[in-house]
Design an enzyme around this catalytic site. Structure first.
Site, short mmCIF file in Angstrom:
data_model
loop_
_atom_site.label_atom_id
_atom_site.label_comp_id
_atom_site.label_asym_id
_atom_site.label_seq_id
_atom_site.Cartn_x
_atom_site.Cartn_y
_atom_site.Cartn_z
N ARG A 113 0.80 -5.79 17.46
CA ARG A 113 1.04 -4.36 17.38
C ARG A 113 1.84 -3.87 18.59
O ARG A 113 2.63 -2.93 18.49
CB ARG A 113 -0.30 -3.61 17.25
N ARG A 153 0.82 -1.21 0.00
CA ARG A 153 0.00 0.00 0.00
C ARG A 153 0.86 1.27 0.00
O ARG A 153 0.37 2.36 -0.31
CB ARG A 153 -0.95 0.00 1.20
N ASP A 170 -8.73 2.22 4.32
CA ASP A 170 -9.04 0.79 4.36
C ASP A 170 -10.44 0.58 3.82
O ASP A 170 -11.28 1.49 3.85
CB ASP A 170 -8.95 0.26 5.80
N GLU A 171 -10.74 -0.64 3.38
CA GLU A 171 -12.03 -0.91 2.75
C GLU A 171 -13.22 -0.77 3.70
O GLU A 171 -14.34 -0.50 3.26
CB GLU A 171 -12.03 -2.32 2.15
N GLU A 229 1.84 -2.02 9.34
CA GLU A 229 2.38 -1.11 8.33
C GLU A 229 2.01 0.34 8.63
O GLU A 229 2.77 1.27 8.34
CB GLU A 229 1.90 -1.52 6.93
N ASP A 230 0.84 0.55 9.24
CA ASP A 230 0.42 1.90 9.59
C ASP A 230 1.25 2.47 10.73
O ASP A 230 1.59 3.66 10.75
CB ASP A 230 -1.07 1.93 9.94
#
Length: 736
Positions: free
Chosen positions: A691, A538, A554-555, A642-643
């Site tokens: 996380r 992304r 995000d979806e 990734e965020d």
């Protein structure tokens, strides 16, 4: 007859001149021999008591020339023996063809068991192996680094590696040093401290501390700072001057505290430092008490110097002084140079002939005073003449340079490699402005652009603004089976924004995407890009993204058009930061002695998740090119974090927190079981624990915690105020 006498006289005179100039020192000594062995004393003035004394007559009339003094001819001969390839330049001693196929890759010779390697050299090797330029395959390498420790070439040192020439010549890839990089901190030994490394470096590039500019090969060698064995491998401590704080007026103007060499090279300057000491705003303290035989060379000032030396604390002087004297030691460089930079104490350099660290790219005239050892008495008046505005600018620049290039061994090594890379790929090299302005040359990638207006952190200096449109990038991981799915509603809401230029759907689902007729009919281009399914995809620098602003979604994200519009307007005022909706935070857990991650809804945050956030497209290039493959592979392996990593990266660049804008609904972390093959019902707990681990992994890789806490949130004007909604521009933000 007169002509014959004249001819004989001229012949005799010419012969005498030839003997005088070419006959050696013996004749000259015979001609100028003194009548008396006693030296001529200095004059005794009748009003001598009125004159200020800077040195004792006995100190001046001593004719014992230091044993380290050498004639220019001897120095030239020594230099020829040490630097047999003194004419080397990149064009003559470097093979550019090795860098064409695979780009700039660095190979480190594998360490062999039994070879003595210092901790400092291990830090250098580790920094290279953890960088994005490292390759384990010598066939791909453009640059080679030895596995033998070349840092300390003082043969009196316990870390001196013997028989180095034989070892290096035995390497099949050595090739007379061509395309090799050699690191060195100490060269030569007592009494001369020459730059002799004890082996032939051939055509290798020399990255050396205390580089004498006579021996420095411009555009080929690199001058690096002298750093101690305790210098951190990663991260390093922050500078002492905070970016947002104005430094108070310091107690002292100019300070020095250090050794005084009684004899030998480097003693002249340090022996004279006591002349500028006034005990008030200029503190210059030296001590003779070092070395094994200091008492043998003790002079009449030593006792007083040693007593005064103990009255002041070195760290206190660093904290409370505006300028710090950095005289040469036995060698040209000194540890106190980096100490002064960190302390925002403007370095006053007294080291004639020193090629300053990274002088090829750093403009030291903006952060240091380069003095002359022979004009020591002019230093106090020079620093007093500087205006307070210029002093503040110098102090701020010392902090920038410290944190950008010198706070860790890793940054020193990275800067060295980047300079070499710029020489090889000159067409895509850093402009000088990049090196000398925040965030620095390591974080401003010339591969992305060399134009200031293309970067998020140069708009203010350039006097420009980012583009007035944005590109929405939506990551889709689920197949579309219903017209009521959140992603379809999201596309419609975003497309209605007048600032939306296009929408890119990053299709990361195993099933193929729907036909174009099945997607919502929107007024902006809708592009589908097939992804490999990795979460790091992304943040790839897709050519389809043509706007400065990227809206990452995000979806499952739910946003209204008004929320998108307001967030974009805010981002245009802060284009270097992440601006968005869902926030998270971190904190230090003393019970577990580690960092922790929290999703609790509080007034303080340090992250804005990229599930719904604006940022500059440059961060896609930085994420892909700056971060090593190892850390990107880590997030792809766990399909998570990734965020968080993007927040770490942006905060490391800006040294600032992200910006949160108002949102109708609270964002929740949605587990994505389809991304993990062995999904379980407790996948949400697993995702959260991952996380937690990511925060600690990323902090370890950066070497420090770059995230910055904030309690700052931006709302529209009149938001939630008890006035008519007709007076509010973003009235839809207050509706449920």
């Amino acid at each position: 007859m007169p002509a014959r006498k004249k001819y004989i006289f001229m012949t005799f005179f010419a012969t005498w001149l030839l003997l005088f100039f070419f006959g050696g020192d013996q004749l000259r000594r015979l001609v100028f021999i003194k009548k008396s062995g006693a030296p001529r004393s200095w004059p005794r003035w009748a009003d001598g008591f009125l004159l200020k004394s800077f040195a004792d007559p006995e100190e001046l009339q001593g004719d014992d020339r230091d044993h380290y003094d050498q004639s220019p001819k001897a120095r030239r001969e020594l230099r020829r023996n040490i630097y047999k390839h003194s004419g080397c330049r990149m064009e003559t001693c470097f093979d550019f063809s090795k860098c064409r196929e695979h780009g700039f890759k660095v190979f480190v010779y594998p360490l062999e068991s039994g070879d003595p390697v210092s901790q400092s050299y291990l830090k250098i090797i580790t920094s290279i192996e953890e960088s994005s330029y490292y390759t384990p395959n010598p066939e791909e390498a453009c640059l080679f680094v030895l596995n033998v420790d070349t840092l300390d070439r003082d043969h009196l040192s316990i870390q001196y590696v013997h028989d180095l020439s034989e070892k290096i010549q035995g390497f099949p890839l050595w090739n007379d040093g061509r395309n090799h990089l050699i690191f060195n901190l100490y060269s030569g030994t007592w009494p001369n401290y020459t730059e002799d490394l004890g082996f032939d470096i051939g055509q290798a590039i020399l990255a050396k501390a205390s580089f004498y500019n006579e021996n420095f090969r411009p555009g080929f060698d690199i001058s690096i700072p002298l750093f101690s064995k305790d210098h951190p491998q990663k991260g390093g401590e922050r500078g002492w001057l905070h970016k947002t704080s104005l430094p108070p007026k310091k107690k002292y103007l100019l300070v020095f505290k250090g050794k005084r060499y009684l004899t030998g090279i480097g003693s002249d300057t340090r022996n004279a430092l006591h002349h500028i000491h006034n005990g008030k705003d200029i503190i210059s303290l030296t001590t003779c008490k070092h070395g094994k035989d200091w008492e043998k060379h003790k002079d009449q000032r030593c006792d007083k110097d040693n007593t005064d030396y103990e009255k002041f604390d070195y760290q206190e002087l660093l904290h409370n002084s505006t300028f710090c004297i950095i005289p040469r030691g036995r060698r040209l460089g000194s540890f106190r140079f980096l100490e002064a930079l960190q302390a925002a104490c403007i370095p006053v350099l007294l080291s004639n002939g020193w090629e300053l660290p990274f002088s090829e790219v750093i403009d030291w005239s903006k952060s240091a005073i380069v003095g002359d050892e022979r004009l020591l008495l002019q230093i106090p008046s020079t620093v007093r003449c500087l205006h307070s505005d210029k002093i503040l600018a110098f102090q701020q620049q010392t902090q920038f340079l410290w944190e950008a290039y010198f706070s860790s061994v890793e940054k020193i090594v990275q800067t060295t490699l980047e300079i070499i890379k710029d020489r090889i790929f000159h067409q895509a090299s850093h402009p000088m402005f990049f090196w000398n302005t925040l965030p620095g040359g390591l974080l401003a990638l010339p591969e992305y652009s060399t134009h200031l207006s293309d970067f998020p952190f140069y708009y203010l200096q350039h006097g420009s603004s980012p583009s007035s449109k944005f590109t929405a990038v939506i990551r889709a991981v689920s197949p579309i089976v219903s017209l009521s799915q959140p992603i379809l509603k999201l596309i419609q809401a975003v497309s209605r924004s007048p600032y939306c230029a296009q929408i890119v759907v990053l299709w990361s689902c195993e099933k193929p995407p729907p036909l174009s007729s099945k997607w919502p009919q929107v007024a902006v281009p809708l592009t589908i890009i097939h992804s490999s399914g990795r979460v790091s995809d992304r943040f790839l620098p897709y050519s389809a993204i043509e706007t400065d602003a990227v809206l990452s979604l995000d979806e499952h994200t739910s946003l209204s058009t008004g929320e998108v519009d307001f967030a974009f307007i805010v981002w245009r005022s802060f284009p270097d930061r992440i601006v968005g909706f869902p926030m998270r935070s971190h904190f230090w857990d003393p019970s577990r002695n580690q960092w922790s991650y929290t999703s609790k809804w509080t007034n303080e945050f340090s992250m804005v998740l990229t599930a719904a956030a604006f940022y500059h497209r440059y961060y896609h290039s930085l994420f892909t090119s700056y971060l090593p493959a190892r850390i990107r592979n880590f997030i792809d392996q766990i399909a998570n974090c990734e965020d968080i990593l993007m927040n770490f990266l942006v905060s490391a660049v800006t040294k600032l927190p992200p910006i949160k804008v108002t949102q109708k609904k609270q964002h929740r972390d949605v587990p994505l079981p389809q991304l993990q093959k062995n999904a379980t019902p407790s996948n949400g707990n697993l995702r959260f624990s991952q996380r937690q681990e990511c925060v600690n992994q990323f902090a370890a890789w950066f070497g420090y915690m770059p995230l910055v806490h904030s309690q700052f949130r931006l709302d529209p004007v009149l938001f939630k105020d008890q006035v008519s909604v007709l007076r509010k521009k973003y009235r839809h933000l207050e509706r449920d």
